[in-house]
Motif scaffolding. Structure first.
Motif, PDB file in Angstrom:
ATOM      1  N   PHE A  34       0.841  -1.201   0.000  1.00 49.37           N
ATOM      2  CA  PHE A  34       0.000   0.000   0.000  1.00 49.37           C
ATOM      3  C   PHE A  34       0.874   1.247   0.000  1.00 49.37           C
ATOM      4  CE2 PHE A  34       0.614  -1.342   4.406  1.00 49.37           C
ATOM      5  CZ  PHE A  34       1.044  -0.174   5.034  1.00 49.37           C
ATOM      6  N   ARG A  35       0.232   2.381  -0.266  1.00 51.51           N
ATOM      7  CA  ARG A  35       0.914   3.667  -0.267  1.00 51.51           C
ATOM      8  C   ARG A  35       0.574   4.433   1.005  1.00 51.51           C
ATOM      9  NH1 ARG A  35       3.540   7.472  -3.009  1.00 51.51           N
ATOM     10  NH2 ARG A  35       3.003   9.666  -2.680  1.00 51.51           N
ATOM     11  N   VAL A  36       1.592   4.935   1.678  1.00 51.26           N
ATOM     12  CA  VAL A  36       1.402   5.925   2.737  1.00 51.26           C
ATOM     13  C   VAL A  36       1.290   7.284   2.057  1.00 51.26           C
ATOM     14  CG1 VAL A  36       2.454   7.083   4.715  1.00 51.26           C
ATOM     15  CG2 VAL A  36       2.596   4.595   4.507  1.00 51.26           C
ATOM     16  N   LEU A  37       0.219   7.995   2.337  1.00 53.68           N
ATOM     17  CA  LEU A  37      -0.094   9.214   1.589  1.00 53.68           C
ATOM     18  C   LEU A  37       0.809  10.377   1.971  1.00 53.68           C
ATOM     19  CD1 LEU A  37      -4.002   9.110   1.755  1.00 53.68           C
ATOM     20  CD2 LEU A  37      -2.506   8.263  -0.069  1.00 53.68           C
ATOM     21  N   ASP A  38       0.950  11.279   1.042  1.00 53.72           N
ATOM     22  CA  ASP A  38       1.627  12.554   1.232  1.00 53.72           C
ATOM     23  C   ASP A  38       0.563  13.646   1.295  1.00 53.72           C
ATOM     24  OD1 ASP A  38       3.041  15.137  -0.184  1.00 53.72           O
ATOM     25  OD2 ASP A  38       4.486  13.938   0.936  1.00 53.72           O
ATOM     26  N   VAL A  39       0.914  14.782   1.882  1.00 55.03           N
ATOM     27  CA  VAL A  39      -0.008  15.918   1.903  1.00 55.03           C
ATOM     28  C   VAL A  39      -0.432  16.287   0.484  1.00 55.03           C
ATOM     29  CG1 VAL A  39      -0.243  18.363   2.473  1.00 55.03           C
ATOM     30  CG2 VAL A  39       0.900  16.832   4.068  1.00 55.03           C
ATOM     31  N   ALA A  40       0.467  16.122  -0.471  1.00 59.51           N
ATOM     32  CA  ALA A  40       0.187  16.505  -1.855  1.00 59.51           C
ATOM     33  C   ALA A  40      -0.667  15.488  -2.604  1.00 59.51           C
ATOM     34  CB  ALA A  40       1.495  16.723  -2.599  1.00 59.51           C
ATOM     35  N   ASP A  41      -0.990  14.344  -2.003  1.00 56.79           N
ATOM     36  CA  ASP A  41      -1.830  13.340  -2.664  1.00 56.79           C
ATOM     37  C   ASP A  41      -3.300  13.745  -2.541  1.00 56.79           C
ATOM     38  OD1 ASP A  41       0.317  11.755  -3.404  1.00 56.79           O
ATOM     39  OD2 ASP A  41       0.266  10.574  -1.566  1.00 56.79           O
ATOM     40  N   VAL A  42      -3.728  14.624  -3.415  1.00 60.05           N
ATOM     41  CA  VAL A  42      -5.085  15.168  -3.359  1.00 60.05           C
ATOM     42  C   VAL A  42      -6.064  14.148  -3.936  1.00 60.05           C
ATOM     43  CG1 VAL A  42      -6.570  17.036  -4.170  1.00 60.05           C
ATOM     44  CG2 VAL A  42      -4.184  17.507  -3.552  1.00 60.05           C
ATOM     45  N   PRO A  43      -7.188  13.929  -3.269  1.00 60.30           N
ATOM     46  CA  PRO A  43      -8.140  12.924  -3.748  1.00 60.30           C
ATOM     47  C   PRO A  43      -8.936  13.414  -4.955  1.00 60.30           C
ATOM     48  CG  PRO A  43      -9.025  14.026  -1.836  1.00 60.30           C
ATOM     49  CD  PRO A  43      -7.620  14.540  -2.011  1.00 60.30           C
ATOM     50  N   ASP A  44      -9.724  12.501  -5.485  1.00 59.83           N
ATOM     51  CA  ASP A  44     -10.585  12.837  -6.606  1.00 59.83           C
ATOM     52  C   ASP A  44     -11.630  13.864  -6.182  1.00 59.83           C
ATOM     53  OD1 ASP A  44     -11.457  11.838  -9.458  1.00 59.83           O
ATOM     54  OD2 ASP A  44     -13.311  11.986  -8.271  1.00 59.83           O
ATOM     55  N   GLU A  45     -12.007  14.718  -7.123  1.00 55.64           N
ATOM     56  CA  GLU A  45     -12.999  15.770  -6.884  1.00 55.64           C
ATOM     57  C   GLU A  45     -14.289  15.225  -6.299  1.00 55.64           C
ATOM     58  OE1 GLU A  45     -15.646  19.043  -7.199  1.00 55.64           O
ATOM     59  OE2 GLU A  45     -13.455  18.954  -7.042  1.00 55.64           O
ATOM     60  N   SER A  46     -14.624  13.976  -6.611  1.00 52.40           N
ATOM     61  CA  SER A  46     -15.899  13.430  -6.143  1.00 52.40           C
ATOM     62  C   SER A  46     -15.993  13.378  -4.631  1.00 52.40           C
ATOM     63  CB  SER A  46     -16.106  12.027  -6.718  1.00 52.40           C
ATOM     64  OG  SER A  46     -15.073  11.146  -6.292  1.00 52.40           O
ATOM     65  N   LEU A  47     -14.855  13.266  -3.932  1.00 52.09           N
ATOM     66  CA  LEU A  47     -14.887  13.267  -2.470  1.00 52.09           C
ATOM     67  C   LEU A  47     -15.469  14.581  -1.958  1.00 52.09           C
ATOM     68  CD1 LEU A  47     -14.087  11.978   0.290  1.00 52.09           C
ATOM     69  CD2 LEU A  47     -11.932  13.228   0.075  1.00 52.09           C
ATOM     70  N   TYR A  48     -15.127  15.670  -2.610  1.00 56.21           N
ATOM     71  CA  TYR A  48     -15.564  16.987  -2.168  1.00 56.21           C
ATOM     72  C   TYR A  48     -16.985  17.304  -2.647  1.00 56.21           C
ATOM     73  CZ  TYR A  48     -10.499  17.374  -1.588  1.00 56.21           C
ATOM     74  OH  TYR A  48      -9.185  17.158  -1.240  1.00 56.21           O
ATOM     75  N   ALA A  49     -17.252  17.004  -3.887  1.00 56.15           N
ATOM     76  CA  ALA A  49     -18.542  17.385  -4.476  1.00 56.15           C
ATOM     77  C   ALA A  49     -19.695  16.579  -3.896  1.00 56.15           C
ATOM     78  CB  ALA A  49     -18.483  17.217  -5.990  1.00 56.15           C
ATOM     79  N   GLY A  50     -19.421  15.413  -3.354  1.00 56.39           N
ATOM     80  CA  GLY A  50     -20.494  14.537  -2.909  1.00 56.39           C
ATOM     81  C   GLY A  50     -20.948  14.726  -1.492  1.00 56.39           C
ATOM     82  N   GLN A  51     -20.403  15.694  -0.769  1.00 54.59           N
ATOM     83  CA  GLN A  51     -20.750  15.856   0.643  1.00 54.59           C
ATOM     84  C   GLN A  51     -21.568  17.130   0.844  1.00 54.59           C
ATOM     85  OE1 GLN A  51     -17.800  14.587   3.548  1.00 54.59           O
ATOM     86  NE2 GLN A  51     -16.265  14.434   1.918  1.00 54.59           N
ATOM     87  N   THR A  52     -22.681  16.980   1.534  1.00 51.71           N
ATOM     88  CA  THR A  52     -23.594  18.105   1.771  1.00 51.71           C
ATOM     89  C   THR A  52     -23.716  18.348   3.273  1.00 51.71           C
ATOM     90  OG1 THR A  52     -24.850  17.549  -0.215  1.00 51.71           O
ATOM     91  CG2 THR A  52     -25.911  18.993   1.399  1.00 51.71           C
ATOM     92  N   LEU A  53     -23.610  19.608   3.660  1.00 49.70           N
ATOM     93  CA  LEU A  53     -23.702  19.999   5.070  1.00 49.70           C
ATOM     94  C   LEU A  53     -25.009  20.723   5.332  1.00 49.70           C
ATOM     95  CD1 LEU A  53     -20.083  21.436   5.569  1.00 49.70           C
ATOM     96  CD2 LEU A  53     -20.870  19.077   5.850  1.00 49.70           C
ATOM     97  N   HIS A  54     -25.489  20.599   6.544  1.00 46.91           N
ATOM     98  CA  HIS A  54     -26.680  21.327   6.966  1.00 46.91           C
ATOM     99  C   HIS A  54     -26.336  22.151   8.200  1.00 46.91           C
ATOM    100  CE1 HIS A  54     -26.974  18.107  10.001  1.00 46.91           C
ATOM    101  NE2 HIS A  54     -26.826  17.262   8.996  1.00 46.91           N
ATOM    102  N   GLY A  55     -26.983  23.303   8.347  1.00 43.70           N
ATOM    103  CA  GLY A  55     -26.655  24.187   9.448  1.00 43.70           C
ATOM    104  C   GLY A  55     -27.879  24.736  10.148  1.00 43.70           C
ATOM    105  N   ILE A  56     -27.632  25.505  11.192  1.00 41.11           N
ATOM    106  CA  ILE A  56     -28.684  26.175  11.944  1.00 41.11           C
ATOM    107  C   ILE A  56     -28.458  27.681  11.877  1.00 41.11           C
ATOM    108  CG2 ILE A  56     -29.023  24.244  13.529  1.00 41.11           C
ATOM    109  CD1 ILE A  56     -27.404  25.910  15.601  1.00 41.11           C
ATOM    110  N   ILE A  57     -29.476  28.429  12.216  1.00 45.60           N
ATOM    111  CA  ILE A  57     -29.361  29.880  12.317  1.00 45.60           C
ATOM    112  C   ILE A  57     -28.727  30.235  13.655  1.00 45.60           C
ATOM    113  CG2 ILE A  57     -30.661  32.039  12.522  1.00 45.60           C
ATOM    114  CD1 ILE A  57     -32.709  30.828  10.594  1.00 45.60           C
TER     115      ILE A  57
END
Length: 812
Positions: A153-176
């Motif tokens: 396996f690979r031990v990750l580096d800070v520069a090993d940026v994941p696929d865009e789908s990790l970011y685009a697929g997460q939705t947050l909800h908030g309060i006032i």
């Protein structure tokens, strides 16, 4: 109520401790098990999975989950011997799994050894390294029959940026977050989420939207506050979050991995936290409530420091950062001058260890009791946290891998605009941050404000209006205009928080620009000098003594100021400090080790009162024969010093080891002594890293190979760095230098000095001729100083006392 600075702005881990108080009922009885409600990432961990730590790289049973410079193993038998191999097949280290069948790899000893995992790990630090990113690692369960081996396996580096789908697929909800709105029985826990990182770890986050009654419907400019305290606690806000929300920003408050309800294993400023910050920025920026889909970061102290580590990864959606009251190099924070800080820093690390333990933050109990199974599962891996106070206490010499967490070596990578403030007398984090301000050369914009003062002063009205301006320009991208209601309520809250009347926001400085002339306002803002140095906070005549309000200021295009001119002050006979010319008379003075100094601070019986306008001070002097003191003649005219300096001493001792403290103070014409700053050095660390030093700044390597014990009786030259400061000396006042054992002259830092088996060796400092010890300090001309000196006491962070002269003891 505005509550600009809440009880969350406490001592950040001093000996008084962070007071969480009892946790109120979290109100989660009807909540779903996964309070994050995210749309992406690995499935929710069940009670048997200790923490969403990433994709499985091993066979059924044993799970090997690599992260950024870490590997976590789960699913083995308790006590199993788990071994990490590199690509060449070399055994690096074996860990004994804990009672849950877990082991975590982050630090690799210089030679192969077998260690307990987690809190029981006694990791050899001499010559060891952090786990390096790379391919081809393998984990083996050596106690299984047959031996169980993972796939490479690979031990990750800070520069090993994941696929865009990790970011685009997460939705947050908030309060006032209401200021004037009535939100009824809104449950704060409805704003609690989990965000999944690139290695599968889920971090607990709390999302709050500003009051729409004041700021209208979204989207809103948005900021993140990120630390290992309790930022994601639903029923309490950290100060940066509180203030930003009040000023119209949506806030996302995040607990670092291994703290609060977040998954993963805790560490101190490790690269995994840097990478997490990158992922956080990219997930948050994609939310519908985020104006312009770019976010800023806010926070003081821990959450200020964290911003700089995140910003050096340059997330594409990061708009700007605003770090306040920060450190520079974490190792040197714990070992100032190579001397262990057994006061504040030790206490801070102990509290991080305590709060990162399973259930170490009281509010998590309520979430778990109310059904948050993700939070509950994350607690299991806390047994893999190591004892960082003990680990770092053993790290007596500077390890090369510490450079990966050294901000002076990293901040040149930052590309986004940076707003940074700090106090020269910061009682918690010190003034070393000032020596890295000229390392931000690649930041798109820079605004620095430095001043005499204390740790929480970044949230004082003296500088907070400029913080708001910066966020408006670079995150909201609009002309800064403070809401009238916030301006009205702000003065009340400032007075309540800082304990003095008459504090308020500055007037809007860009009121003459139309709302649609953002470009014009920004151009005017960026044309201003980058650096403001504020003088004599606490002594402004129209406020109470000790109020966070300055008397005068100077502006510069950089820090340290290019205008600074170095001046030498030589140690002379009879305790004199002679400017410019080397004294012809040679000689030496000696002082005796003070065994009590290291544990003495300058606080009185009431101890450390973070927000009191005037501290309770008991600034004790050193006894006869326990210090050397030198003072100039009264200055003939006003003198202003801005920047760092050093004391160059020709030093000898009866012992082979010595810790040295040099302290600068002002002797007023009225007979008072006021503290300015101190510097420290363990004499064996006298080797100077010339490549990292310059005219005013002295950097020591602190490496084992450069350490050289003293030879008793042999004179050696050494330079002791004096951290940056800004100080006015009025005509008639004098500059004083004292040389002592470390201690007595600080509020929260205490020092682990040699014990000498109960003896008290003499230390000798030579002066004049070829052994001319001196001070070298930065003078800046052209700054107009108010005629009346500040009252004693009044200056924030600078205790004062009646001056008591002492005669130096000449060496025979």
């Amino acid at each position: 109520m505005l509550a600009l600075v809440s009880v969350g702005c406490d001592d950040d881990g001093s000996s008084a401790g962070r007071q969480e108080g009892p946790a109120p009922d979290a109100g989660l009885a009807d909540a779903a098990p996964d309070q994050g409600g995210l749309d992406a990432g690995p499935p929710l961990a069940d009670a048997g999975d200790p923490g969403d730590v990433g994709p499985d790289a091993g066979p059924e049973g044993m799970q090997v989950r690599p992260g950024v410079e870490t590997v976590t193993v789960t699913g083995v038998e308790a006590g199993a011997l788990v071994t990490l191999y590199n690509q060449a097949g070399d055994r690096l280290v074996s860990m004994k799994a804990d009672a849950e069948g877990q082991a975590h790899f982050a630090y690799i000893p210089a030679e192969y050894t077998v260690l307990e995992s987690g809190l029981g790990a006694d990791i050899p630090v001499l010559g060891g390294t952090t786990l390096k990113a790379g391919d081809g690692y393998v984990i083996k369960d050596e106690t299984a029959s047959p031996v169980v081996e993972s796939a490479p396996f690979r031990v990750l580096d800070v520069a090993d940026v994941p696929d865009e789908s990790l970011y685009a697929g997460q939705t947050l909800h908030g309060i006032i977050d209401p200021l004037i709105s009535n939100v009824g029985d809104q449950d704060p826990n409805e704003g609690f989420n989990y965000i999944t990182m690139r290695d599968g770890v889920k971090l607990g986050v709390m999302v709050r939207l500003p009051d729409p009654a004041l700021y209208g419907p979204g989207p809103y400019p948005t900021v993140i506050e990120y630390s290992g305290y309790a930022p994601s606690r639903p029923d309490r806000k950290e100060p940066g979050t509180n203030i930003a929300s009040s000023l119209g920003f949506a806030t996302v408050a995040v607990n670092m991995r291994g703290t609060g309800c977040s998954g993963g294993v805790f560490d101190v400023f490790n690269p995994a936290q840097h990478a997490d910050g990158y992922d956080l920025v990219e997930v948050v920026a994609r939310q519908d409530f985020v104006l312009g889909h770019r976010v800023g970061m806010v926070g003081l102290s821990y959450s200020g420091i964290a911003q700089l580590f995140v910003a050096r990864t340059n997330p594409p959606s990061l708009a700007a950062v605003t770090p306040l009251s920060v450190i520079a190099d974490p190792w040197q924070e714990q070992w100032p001058g190579g001397i262990y800080n057994q006061g504040f820093t030790r206490s801070w690390l102990e509290q991080r260890d305590s709060e990162a333990a399973a259930g170490g933050q009281s509010w998590t109990h309520d979430r778990i009791a109310a059904g948050d199974t993700t939070c509950a599962a994350h607690q299991r891996l806390r047994s893999q946290n190591i004892d960082f106070e003990a680990f770092l206490h053993a790290l007596e010499f500077y390890n090369p891998d510490a450079r990966d967490r050294s901000l002076p070596r990293l901040v040149h990578e930052i590309r986004v605009p940076v707003y940074l403030t700090g106090a020269f007398q910061d009682e918690q984090t010190g003034a070393q941050f000032g020596n890295m301000l000229d390392h931000f050369e690649n930041a798109a914009a820079r605004k620095f404000i430095v001043f005499n003062g204390r740790h929480p002063d970044g949230y004082s009205p003296m500088v907070l209006t400029r913080w708001f301006e910066f966020l408006e320009f670079y995150v909201a991208r609009r002309v800064p205009r403070l809401h009238p209601a916030v301006r009205l309520l702000g003065g009340q809250e400032f007075s309540s928080t800082f304990g003095v009347e008459g504090l308020e926001f500055e007037p809007d400085r860009f009121a003459d620009f139309a709302n649609d002339d953002y470009a014009g306002a920004l151009a005017a803002y960026e044309a201003e000098p980058e650096v403001r140095v504020l003088f004599e906070s606490g002594a402004r005549p129209d406020t109470e003594p000790g109020a966070p309000a300055h008397r005068f200021e100077a502006a510069f295009d950089r820090f340290p100021p290019a205008e600074a001119v170095g001046h030498s002050y030589y140690l002379g006979p009879q305790g004199t400090l002679v400017p410019d010319a080397v004294p012809a008379e040679t000689g030496a003075d000696q002082y005796r080790h003070d065994p009590d100094a290291g544990t003495k601070t300058f606080f009185g019986p009431r101890g450390y009162e973070l927000l009191a306008p005037l501290w309770d001070i008991d600034w004790t002097d050193f006894g006869p024969g326990e210090q050397l003191a030198y003072a100039t003649e009264p200055f003939a005219e006003d003198v202003v010093m801005v920047g760092a300096g050093y004391a160059e001493l020709y030093f000898a001792s009866e012992a082979d080891d010595a810790n040295i403290q040099v302290t600068l103070s002002i002797l007023s014409a009225a007979g008072d002594e006021t503290y300015i700053t101190s510097g420290w050095l363990r004499a064996g660390h006298r080797y100077v890293d010339e490549a990292a030093s310059d005219e005013f700044r002295v950097e020591h390597s602190f490496r084992l190979e450069d350490f050289e014990p003293l030879v008793p009786g042999v004179v050696v030259p050494l330079k002791i760095a004096i951290p940056p400061f800004g100080q006015a000396f009025r005509a008639g006042s004098r500059l004083r230098l004292t040389i002592t054992t470390p201690g007595r002259n600080h509020g929260t830092w205490e020092f682990e000095n040699p014990t000498y088996d109960g003896t008290r060796p003499l230390h000798t400092v030579h002066r004049g001729g070829p052994l001319a010890s001196r001070l070298y300090l930065p003078l800046v001309s052209g700054i107009e100083v108010p005629a009346d000196p500040p009252a004693c006491p009044s200056l924030r962070g600078q205790p004062c006392r009646p001056y008591q002269p002492q005669e130096n003891q000449p060496a025979p």
